[in-house]
Structures are given as structure tokens and as C-alpha cells.
Write a protein that holds these residues in place. Structure first.
Motif, PDB file in Angstrom:
ATOM      1  N   ALA A  47      20.652  -6.515  96.247  1.00 47.13           N
ATOM      2  CA  ALA A  47      20.466  -5.782  94.989  1.00 47.13           C
ATOM      3  C   ALA A  47      21.555  -6.117  93.976  1.00 47.13           C
ATOM      4  CB  ALA A  47      20.447  -4.276  95.264  1.00 47.13           C
ATOM      5  N   ASN A  48      22.810  -6.196  94.432  1.00 47.49           N
ATOM      6  CA  ASN A  48      23.881  -6.477  93.482  1.00 47.49           C
ATOM      7  C   ASN A  48      23.892  -7.936  93.024  1.00 47.49           C
ATOM      8  OD1 ASN A  48      24.667  -3.856  93.345  1.00 47.49           O
ATOM      9  ND2 ASN A  48      26.780  -4.189  94.019  1.00 47.49           N
ATOM     10  N   GLN A  49      23.423  -8.854  93.879  1.00 43.94           N
ATOM     11  CA  GLN A  49      23.245 -10.222  93.406  1.00 43.94           C
ATOM     12  C   GLN A  49      22.173 -10.244  92.320  1.00 43.94           C
ATOM     13  OE1 GLN A  49      23.995 -13.592  92.487  1.00 43.94           O
ATOM     14  NE2 GLN A  49      24.926 -13.399  94.519  1.00 43.94           N
ATOM     15  N   PHE A  88      34.708 -15.948 100.081  1.00 44.62           N
ATOM     16  CA  PHE A  88      35.374 -15.105  99.083  1.00 44.62           C
ATOM     17  C   PHE A  88      35.162 -15.606  97.661  1.00 44.62           C
ATOM     18  CE2 PHE A  88      37.744 -14.636 103.067  1.00 44.62           C
ATOM     19  CZ  PHE A  88      37.744 -13.250 103.210  1.00 44.62           C
ATOM     20  N   GLN A  89      34.079 -16.338  97.440  1.00 43.85           N
ATOM     21  CA  GLN A  89      33.901 -16.958  96.120  1.00 43.85           C
ATOM     22  C   GLN A  89      33.769 -15.939  95.000  1.00 43.85           C
ATOM     23  OE1 GLN A  89      30.137 -19.189  95.727  1.00 43.85           O
ATOM     24  NE2 GLN A  89      29.450 -18.202  97.598  1.00 43.85           N
ATOM     25  N   ILE A  90      33.339 -14.721  95.307  1.00 40.43           N
ATOM     26  CA  ILE A  90      33.223 -13.715  94.266  1.00 40.43           C
ATOM     27  C   ILE A  90      34.574 -13.444  93.619  1.00 40.43           C
ATOM     28  CG2 ILE A  90      33.538 -11.749  95.837  1.00 40.43           C
ATOM     29  CD1 ILE A  90      31.138 -11.949  92.822  1.00 40.43           C
ATOM     30  N   LEU A 139      31.129  -1.318  96.028  1.00 41.61           N
ATOM     31  CA  LEU A 139      32.134  -2.386  96.062  1.00 41.61           C
ATOM     32  C   LEU A 139      31.863  -3.394  97.174  1.00 41.61           C
ATOM     33  CD1 LEU A 139      35.349  -0.266  95.393  1.00 41.61           C
ATOM     34  CD2 LEU A 139      34.053  -1.657  93.755  1.00 41.61           C
ATOM     35  N   ILE A 140      31.525  -2.903  98.350  1.00 41.92           N
ATOM     36  CA  ILE A 140      31.251  -3.823  99.463  1.00 41.92           C
ATOM     37  C   ILE A 140      29.952  -4.585  99.214  1.00 41.92           C
ATOM     38  CG2 ILE A 140      30.835  -4.003 101.952  1.00 41.92           C
ATOM     39  CD1 ILE A 140      32.596  -1.552 102.340  1.00 41.92           C
ATOM     40  N   SER A 141      28.990  -3.937  98.592  1.00 43.79           N
ATOM     41  CA  SER A 141      27.751  -4.629  98.238  1.00 43.79           C
ATOM     42  C   SER A 141      28.033  -5.794  97.301  1.00 43.79           C
ATOM     43  CB  SER A 141      26.767  -3.662  97.573  1.00 43.79           C
ATOM     44  OG  SER A 141      26.308  -2.683  98.488  1.00 43.79           O
ATOM     45  N   SER A 142      28.936  -5.583  96.351  1.00 44.59           N
ATOM     46  CA  SER A 142      29.288  -6.658  95.419  1.00 44.59           C
ATOM     47  C   SER A 142      29.971  -7.803  96.140  1.00 44.59           C
ATOM     48  CB  SER A 142      30.196  -6.111  94.310  1.00 44.59           C
ATOM     49  OG  SER A 142      29.490  -5.185  93.504  1.00 44.59           O
ATOM     50  N   PHE A 143      30.837  -7.455  97.111  1.00 48.80           N
ATOM     51  CA  PHE A 143      31.477  -8.516  97.896  1.00 48.80           C
ATOM     52  C   PHE A 143      30.438  -9.296  98.697  1.00 48.80           C
ATOM     53  CE2 PHE A 143      33.000  -9.751 102.125  1.00 48.80           C
ATOM     54  CZ  PHE A 143      33.893 -10.759 101.758  1.00 48.80           C
ATOM     55  N   GLY A 167      28.444 -11.867  96.772  1.00 48.03           N
ATOM     56  CA  GLY A 167      29.121 -13.104  96.412  1.00 48.03           C
ATOM     57  C   GLY A 167      29.777 -13.791  97.576  1.00 48.03           C
ATOM     58  N   SER A 168      29.316 -13.498  98.782  1.00 50.01           N
ATOM     59  CA  SER A 168      29.903 -14.090  99.986  1.00 50.01           C
ATOM     60  C   SER A 168      28.870 -14.975 100.679  1.00 50.01           C
ATOM     61  CB  SER A 168      30.413 -12.969 100.903  1.00 50.01           C
ATOM     62  OG  SER A 168      31.090 -13.486 102.024  1.00 50.01           O
ATOM     63  N   LEU A 169      28.855 -14.979 101.979  1.00 50.63           N
ATOM     64  CA  LEU A 169      27.906 -15.802 102.739  1.00 50.63           C
ATOM     65  C   LEU A 169      26.552 -15.096 102.819  1.00 50.63           C
ATOM     66  CD1 LEU A 169      30.277 -17.012 105.608  1.00 50.63           C
ATOM     67  CD2 LEU A 169      29.570 -18.257 103.558  1.00 50.63           C
ATOM     68  N   HIS A 170      25.955 -14.941 101.672  1.00 51.44           N
ATOM     69  CA  HIS A 170      24.656 -14.294 101.530  1.00 51.44           C
ATOM     70  C   HIS A 170      23.640 -15.369 101.135  1.00 51.44           C
ATOM     71  CE1 HIS A 170      21.496 -11.684  99.890  1.00 51.44           C
ATOM     72  NE2 HIS A 170      22.081 -10.675 100.520  1.00 51.44           N
ATOM     73  N   PRO A 171      22.414 -15.305 101.637  1.00 52.16           N
ATOM     74  CA  PRO A 171      21.437 -16.353 101.316  1.00 52.16           C
ATOM     75  C   PRO A 171      21.273 -16.609  99.821  1.00 52.16           C
ATOM     76  CG  PRO A 171      20.578 -14.940 103.054  1.00 52.16           C
ATOM     77  CD  PRO A 171      21.861 -14.314 102.588  1.00 52.16           C
ATOM     78  N   VAL A 172      21.229 -15.548  99.019  1.00 45.36           N
ATOM     79  CA  VAL A 172      21.015 -15.730  97.586  1.00 45.36           C
ATOM     80  C   VAL A 172      22.282 -16.241  96.899  1.00 45.36           C
ATOM     81  CG1 VAL A 172      20.168 -14.630  95.475  1.00 45.36           C
ATOM     82  CG2 VAL A 172      19.331 -13.862  97.685  1.00 45.36           C
TER      83      VAL A 172
END
Length: 411
Positions: A153-155, A236-238, A284-288, A291-296
Motif C-alpha cells: 500500500a505504501n509503495q 535499505f534503499q529507501i 513507518l515500518i510499512s514505508s520501510f 522501499g526494501s526487498l519488496h517485489p514492487v
């Protein structure tokens, strides 16, 4: 009443306004890409006279092959970026497409559906934060929810703000800015107004040293070289995208940035006061996770890193994950026409397919992330870079801020 002059920078560099905002119905002037392209045309005419077979081949060549990638020879040095001596490709291709397909102009302008998608995702995130308010943020099920639901959702929200940055949610500039601040709320930290300034420059000065803060810094290039370093970056690219711009290029604070910060921190305060800290941690964790190792999240690397030894600096992805990401995978199309909203990018590609079919594209965002980490031929150095405004090459110092950074006034 005199017609208001349209600032084309409002659409992130697009040179033709939507028909509803246009003050002229005249056909665009010459769409010649550059003097270089003109020279190539002259050479082709000469070749046609000398060699009938070669002229026949040129006659049936797809238009987009002019922008097809070239093999980098010799192979790129992993100690430096690929320095380009040509202008970015999107401006010249945009002009060529408009010449071949003037109907593309009808695709430009705000998309009414965007506000409803943003509203749905915002309600979803606030509902999840409320439901998890009494669950510790250290709970595995809480973390799983932040990855599967919150991260996705946050992506989506990140990319909604990207869309709004190009003034594609509403027709009014101020309305788009206010809406971006509201859309920012589930992220937990204010970023929409500062992102707007940096992102417009990313379009205007693609790959330019000290101007395009999407480019990795030299410190990143030197430190994040091996598998562990690249994995660290992808995880940690976010934080890199959030912090790097401030080190590369200073942007003066504005009233809109102040409003963004005040609104976000006030809502954060209310969430903690009435729902507790776990609810805010969900944001906050959703935002991390987003922007981390998430498919999108694979789109971050997929968009502008160089692959396969080519010099193609913008890549598209046409897979199913686009449905979660405002079609940001249509990235060549987006950079060619940042004034075309997400719902119409597939139609843009269909109309101008002879320009986009010759360009390689990524089949998978997660596959891009995996390859970036483990492929020794790809890394932080795999970016096309151009000399900065002052002619310097290789530094990370930014240009001067004149109070209208990114081509956008603060009023």
C-alpha cells in the motif's frame, strides 16, 4: 481576459500541454531531434543514392531503432559510471513521436481516477493501523502485515505522490500540492513537497552530475561494490533515496515543505495520542518495507540502471505488478511524456509501438533486484552520467539554488 501562459514545467518537462489547457491549436514546429539526427538523415539520403538495397533496409526500419541501445565497448569500468556525451534520449524521441503521432497530445492531462485510488489506499492504511494498535510492532504477525499489506500500500502511495508531482490528479497546481500532502499521511514522514522539487530536476537533467539526485553518490560507488554491499543497498534503499538528495544538492525550504511537515507531524501526534505508538509504527515500518526487498520495490533499480552491457539509461517493465504501481513500469513512456497519466501509458505505447518495441525491457521487477545483487556485471556503477552544470565531472556537489529549484515557483 488574456489567456494565462502555461508553464510546461508543471507537467515535469512535457513540451505540449493537454488540449484543455492549450492556448494555441497550431501544430508543433519542427520535430527534428538534433543536428546529429539531421546529419544522419543526410547520410541516409546519400546512401540511398549509392546503394538501393541499403535504402530499402532503411526505409522499413522501425522508427524507434534510432534510440535502440548500443553495446558498451570496451566493457564499462566498475570504478566509474558510464559518462555520456549525448543528451538524454527522451526529448528527441518525444518530438519524433509527436511528429508521427500528434494524437498523443489527447492523452495528456489529469486523471480523475487517481484521487479515488489514493482515497481507498489511505483508508486501508488507516484501518490497518487502527486494527493493529494493540499489537506490538515486534510481533511477527504485525511485521508480516506491514510487508504484505502495508509495504504494498505504501509503495502504491509513493507512486501516487509521484503521479501527483506531475500535476496529474487535478488540473490545478495548488490542488495537486494539497492532495499530495494528504496522500503523504500513511507514509508517516513528510516527503511529498521535497520530492516534488528533486523529481522535476530528475526529469529535466536526467543523469546530470550534481543535478539528478537519483544518481548514486561516489561514496556509494566505492563502498557498495560487492554482493554484500549491493544487498545492503537494496534492503535499505529507501533511506538512500530519502537522505542522498540533501547531500548532493541543496534545496531551499519553502512554505509548502513547511506545510507538509507540520501536517504530517500533527497527524502523527494525533495517531500516537489516540491509537498509540504501534499504530504509527505500522505506517513507518510499512514505508520501510515498501522501499526494501519488496517485489514492487524492484522498480527503483529497474528504471535507470544499465543492464546487458548496453547504454540504455531508461528501462520499462510491462508485467502485472504495474497494477499496484500506477503503471510506473512504463518508464520510457513516462519520461518521454510525463504529462500522460498512468491510465493512458499503455495506450501511448500502443500508439507509438514502433518507437518502443525496439527497446529492451525488464520481464520481472523481483528478477531485477536479484540480478542487481548477484550479477557481477551490474552494480552502483551501472548508471549513465553526464557532466554537471559547471562542466565538472565526477563530483557530487550540487548546483546553485535560485529559489525556483526544479523549475517550480513556490507560489
Amino acid at each position: 481576459m488574456a489567456a494565462q501562459q502555461l508553464d510546461f514545467s508543471l507537467f515535469g518537462g512535457a513540451e505540449i500541454p493537454p488540449p484543455s489547457l492549450s492556448t494555441s491549436t497550431s501544430t508543433p514546429a519542427s520535430t527534428s531531434a538534433s543536428s546529429t539526427a539531421g546529419s544522419e538523415d543526410e547520410m541516409t539520403a546519400t546512401d540511398m543514392e549509392q546503394d538501393g538495397e541499403e535504402s530499402k533496409a532503411n526505409k522499413y526500419r522501425l522508427a524507434g531503432e534510432e534510440w535502440a541501445p548500443r553495446k558498451v565497448v570496451p566493457e564499462q569500468d566498475p570504478n566509474d559510471w558510464l559518462w555520456m556525451m549525448t543528451e538524454e534520449p527522451h526529448r528527441s524521441r518525444r518530438k519524433a513521436i509527436l511528429k508521427a503521432h500528434p494524437e498523443v497530445r489527447k492523452l495528456m492531462g489529469a486523471e480523475p481516477l487517481t484521487k479515488w485510488v489514493v482515497l481507498f489506499v489511505t483508508i486501508l492504511q488507516f484501518s490497518m493501523a487502527y486494527l493493529l494498535r494493540n499489537t506490538s510492532f515486534k510481533n511477527p504477525w504485525f511485521l508480516l502485515a506491514t510487508y504484505v499489506i502495508g509495504g504494498t500500500a505504501n509503495q502504491n502511495t509513493f507512486l501516487a505522490i509521484h503521479e501527483i508531482t506531475h500535476n496529474l490528479a487535478f488540473k490545478g497546481v495548488k490542488t495537486n500540492r494539497v492532495f499530495a500532502i494528504a496522500a503523504n499521511l500513511p507514509i508517516g514522514v513528510p516527503f511529498a513537497m521535497m520530492f516534488k522539487k528533486y523529481h522535476i530536476e530528475h526529469h529535466k537533467y536526467l543523469g546530470e552530475d550534481g543535478m539528478d539526485t537519483d544518481m548514486p553518490s561516489r561514496l556509494e560507488l566505492l563502498v557498495l561494490r560487492n554482493v554484500a554491499g549491493k544487498a545492503f543497498f537494496a534492503t535499505f534503499q529507501i533511506f538512500f533515496y530519502a537522505l542522498r538528495p540533501g547531500f548532493i544538492r541543496y534545496q531551499a525550504p519553502t512554505r509548502w515543505i513547511a506545510l507538509n511537515m507540520a501536517t504530517q507531524f500533527f497527524v502523527d501526534y494525533l495517531i500516537v495520542k489516540f491509537w498509540g505508538v504501534n499504530a504509527l509504527m505500522y505506517f513507518l515500518i510499512s514505508s520501510f518495507m515498501a522501499g526494501s526487498l519488496h517485489p514492487v520495490a524492484g522498480h527503483f533499480i529497474a528504471e535507470h540502471y544499465l543492464f546487458d552491457g548496453h547504454d540504455q539509461e531508461t528501462w520499462s517493465y510491462y508485467g502485472p505488478l504495474n497494477i499496484l504501481a500506477y503503471n510506473v513500469g512504463y518508464h520510457n513512456e513516462h519520461h518521454d511524456f510525463p504529462s500522460v497519466p498512468w491510465t493512458k501509458l499503455p495506450e501511448l505505447r500502443r500508439i507509438a509501438k514502433e518507437f518502443y518495441d525496439p527497446l529492451p525491457n525488464h520481464p520481472s521487477w523481483p528478477g531485477v533486484t536479484y540480478r542487481f545483487i548477484f550479477d557481477p556485471t551490474v552494480g552502483m556503477w551501472s548508471r549513465a552520467r553526464r557532466e554537471g552544470r559547471n562542466g565538472a565531472k565526477g563530483g557530487d556537489g550540487g548546483g546553485q539554488d535560485n529559489g525556483t529549484a526544479g523549475g517550480l515557483k513556490d507560489e
